[in-house]
Design an enzyme around this catalytic site. Structure first.
Site, short mmCIF file in Angstrom:
data_model
loop_
_atom_site.label_atom_id
_atom_site.label_comp_id
_atom_site.label_asym_id
_atom_site.label_seq_id
_atom_site.Cartn_x
_atom_site.Cartn_y
_atom_site.Cartn_z
N HIS A 1 74.60 86.43 11.07
CA HIS A 1 75.66 85.87 11.93
C HIS A 1 76.98 85.69 11.18
O HIS A 1 77.66 84.68 11.36
CB HIS A 1 75.19 84.54 12.51
CG HIS A 1 75.77 84.21 13.85
ND1 HIS A 1 77.13 84.13 14.07
CD2 HIS A 1 75.19 83.92 15.04
CE1 HIS A 1 77.35 83.80 15.34
NE2 HIS A 1 76.19 83.68 15.95
N SER A 2 77.37 86.66 10.36
CA SER A 2 78.65 86.56 9.66
C SER A 2 79.83 86.68 10.61
O SER A 2 79.80 87.48 11.55
CB SER A 2 78.76 87.63 8.57
OG SER A 2 77.89 87.33 7.50
N TYR A 3 80.85 85.86 10.36
CA TYR A 3 82.12 85.93 11.08
C TYR A 3 83.13 86.62 10.18
O TYR A 3 83.40 86.15 9.07
CB TYR A 3 82.65 84.53 11.38
CG TYR A 3 81.94 83.75 12.45
CD1 TYR A 3 82.60 83.38 13.62
CD2 TYR A 3 80.63 83.31 12.28
CE1 TYR A 3 81.97 82.63 14.60
CE2 TYR A 3 80.00 82.55 13.25
CZ TYR A 3 80.68 82.21 14.41
OH TYR A 3 80.04 81.45 15.36
N GLN B 1 75.68 92.33 19.41
CA GLN B 1 76.39 91.23 20.05
C GLN B 1 77.78 91.16 19.43
O GLN B 1 77.94 90.86 18.25
CB GLN B 1 75.65 89.90 19.84
CG GLN B 1 76.24 88.73 20.63
CD GLN B 1 75.72 88.65 22.05
OE1 GLN B 1 74.86 89.44 22.45
NE2 GLN B 1 76.22 87.71 22.83
N GLU C 1 76.72 91.30 15.57
CA GLU C 1 75.33 90.99 15.24
C GLU C 1 74.42 92.09 15.79
O GLU C 1 74.27 92.23 17.00
CB GLU C 1 74.94 89.65 15.85
CG GLU C 1 75.82 88.49 15.45
CD GLU C 1 75.76 87.36 16.48
OE1 GLU C 1 74.68 86.75 16.62
OE2 GLU C 1 76.79 87.10 17.15
N HIS D 1 69.12 81.27 19.01
CA HIS D 1 69.07 81.55 17.57
C HIS D 1 67.93 80.83 16.84
O HIS D 1 68.12 80.33 15.72
CB HIS D 1 70.41 81.20 16.92
CG HIS D 1 71.54 82.11 17.29
ND1 HIS D 1 71.34 83.42 17.70
CD2 HIS D 1 72.89 81.90 17.33
CE1 HIS D 1 72.52 83.97 17.95
NE2 HIS D 1 73.47 83.08 17.74
N ASP E 1 81.34 87.60 24.36
CA ASP E 1 80.11 87.09 23.74
C ASP E 1 78.96 87.77 24.46
O ASP E 1 78.19 87.13 25.16
CB ASP E 1 80.03 85.56 23.88
CG ASP E 1 78.90 84.97 23.04
OD1 ASP E 1 78.28 85.71 22.26
OD2 ASP E 1 78.63 83.75 23.17
N ASN F 1 69.94 85.21 19.39
CA ASN F 1 70.47 85.16 20.75
C ASN F 1 69.64 84.23 21.64
O ASN F 1 68.89 83.40 21.14
CB ASN F 1 70.64 86.55 21.35
CG ASN F 1 71.93 86.68 22.15
OD1 ASN F 1 72.18 85.91 23.07
ND2 ASN F 1 72.77 87.64 21.79
N ARG F 2 69.76 84.41 22.95
CA ARG F 2 69.25 83.41 23.89
C ARG F 2 67.94 83.81 24.56
O ARG F 2 67.72 84.99 24.82
CB ARG F 2 70.31 83.13 24.97
CG ARG F 2 71.56 82.45 24.40
CD ARG F 2 72.72 82.43 25.38
NE ARG F 2 73.85 81.72 24.79
CZ ARG F 2 74.76 82.29 23.98
NH1 ARG F 2 74.68 83.59 23.69
NH2 ARG F 2 75.75 81.57 23.48
#
Length: 351
Positions: free
Chosen positions: A187-189, A288, A316, A114, A253, A88-89
């Site tokens: 980070h799987s979609y 997330q 996540e 990330h 998000d 994340n940020r």
């Protein structure tokens, strides 16, 4: 019933001449997951629908080349990758530890995202195949002091293993010789339609959370933990992802503040047409939920399928964004002599 197994095949060559491997794990009862030691990326995840037909429920590519193209680098969706040192940020790529300032890359507008320009998802990890754990793949990586601006030599181990009850279990361990922020995730979609649904807006989602972290227009937390009740962020009762997404500027998000402590069920997704379900269990304080808002159809993945906006969703498990600059958030600083441990499971089923 087939026996659990793990096998390795070459996956492709990196620009520096190193070869990445692809590991195929099967649990003997219908689950198959493929993982490359390049970035610890989960490339394929086959789970059965209610008819017993397996389908691949994650976004990605069939070869290493797909993860190295200019188009992929430009879009930078982090498909399936291990994220670190800090998922994340981090605001403006800056934080201080023990009074010392540190500066990181700003690779997401004005902020650090990330792990920086070359995070853990772009490193070649050392891999060991383990059969006695069900099957399992152990990945290790030593992140040297100063890598991407972070302090300390950080030794990271990630154990991917398939359980008998059809879960991909991810166990994270890390140690450091100098205090450093740490926030590891995958980070799987996911798209539980496995190619039968172009987007995930019809997926049903439940999140076991009463609050979320409010963010500014660059997606940095303001520090407020706002109740979800009465807002489009309330997934305490099941809603489809698309039902209220238009009420959220930019789409979902955000970090949800999870209820409870310890290893517990925190989220569940369901795709009505195929019947597939995905349960997420973790010991982390946050998750997330990202609805693939920045996908734009520019990437063509497995079976020649383009990945459009909302083509996949991420869940996540994590600590909160910008935690190094938010003293009221749960601590993310790993100290020398400590061992970081965390577990997350993605458990598949049908209904």
């Amino acid at each position: 019933m087939a026996q659990p197994s793990i096998t390795a095949t070459p996956f492709g060559e990196l620009p520096n001449g190193q070869t990445a491997q692809l590991f195929t794990l099967t649990n003997g009862s219908g689950l198959e997951v493929r993982i490359t030691n390049y970035g610890g990326i989960v490339t394929h995840f086959f789970a059965a629908d209610r008819q017993g037909q397996p389908g691949d429920i994650v976004l990605g590519f069939d070869s290493l080349a797909g993860y190295l193209t200019d188009a992929y680098t430009a879009a930078n969706p982090y498909f399936g990758g291990l994220i670190g040192r800090f998922g994340n940020r981090i605001k403006e790529g800056r934080f201080a530890l023990n009074g010392q300032p540190f500066t990181l890359a700003t690779n997401n507008g004005p902020n650090h995202l990330h792990g920086g320009q070359h995070g853990f998802n772009q490193q070649l990890w050392h891999a060991e195949m383990l059969v006695d754990l069900g099957p399992a793949l152990r990945l290790t990586y030593l992140s040297p002091d100063g890598e991407e601006g972070y302090p300390g030599n950080l030794a990271v181990t990630v154990l991917y293993r398939l359980t008998a009850d059809n879960a991909l279990r991810i166990e994270y361990t890390a140690t450091t010789d100098r205090a450093t922020p740490l926030n590891l995730t995958n980070h799987s979609y996911f798209n539980l339609g496995a190619g039968t649904t172009p987007d995930i807006l019809g997926h049903e989602l439940t999140l076991h959370a009463d609050r979320y972290t409010v963010v500014d227009d660059t997606l940095i937390p303001t520090g407020e933990l706002r109740p979800v009740a009465g807002t489009p962020f309330d997934f305490g009762q099941t809603h489809t992802i698309g039902e209220r997404i238009g009420q959220v500027p930019g789409g979902y998000d955000h970090n949800w503040v999870l209820r409870g402590e310890g290893f517990r069920l925190v989220a569940e997704a369901h795709e009505p047409a195929t019947g597939r379900t995905l349960q997420v269990l973790t010991d982390q304080p946050g998750i997330q939920f990202y609805a693939g808002n920045f996908l734009a159809g520019t990437l063509t993945g497995k079976q020649g399928r383009a990945y459009p906006k909302h083509g996949g969703f991420c869940l996540e498990t994590q600590h909160f964004p910008d935690s190094p600059n938010q003293p009221a958030f749960p601590n993310t600083v790993l100290q020398p002599g400590e061992v970081f441990r965390s577990v997350t499971e993605y458990r598949c089923g049908v209904r």
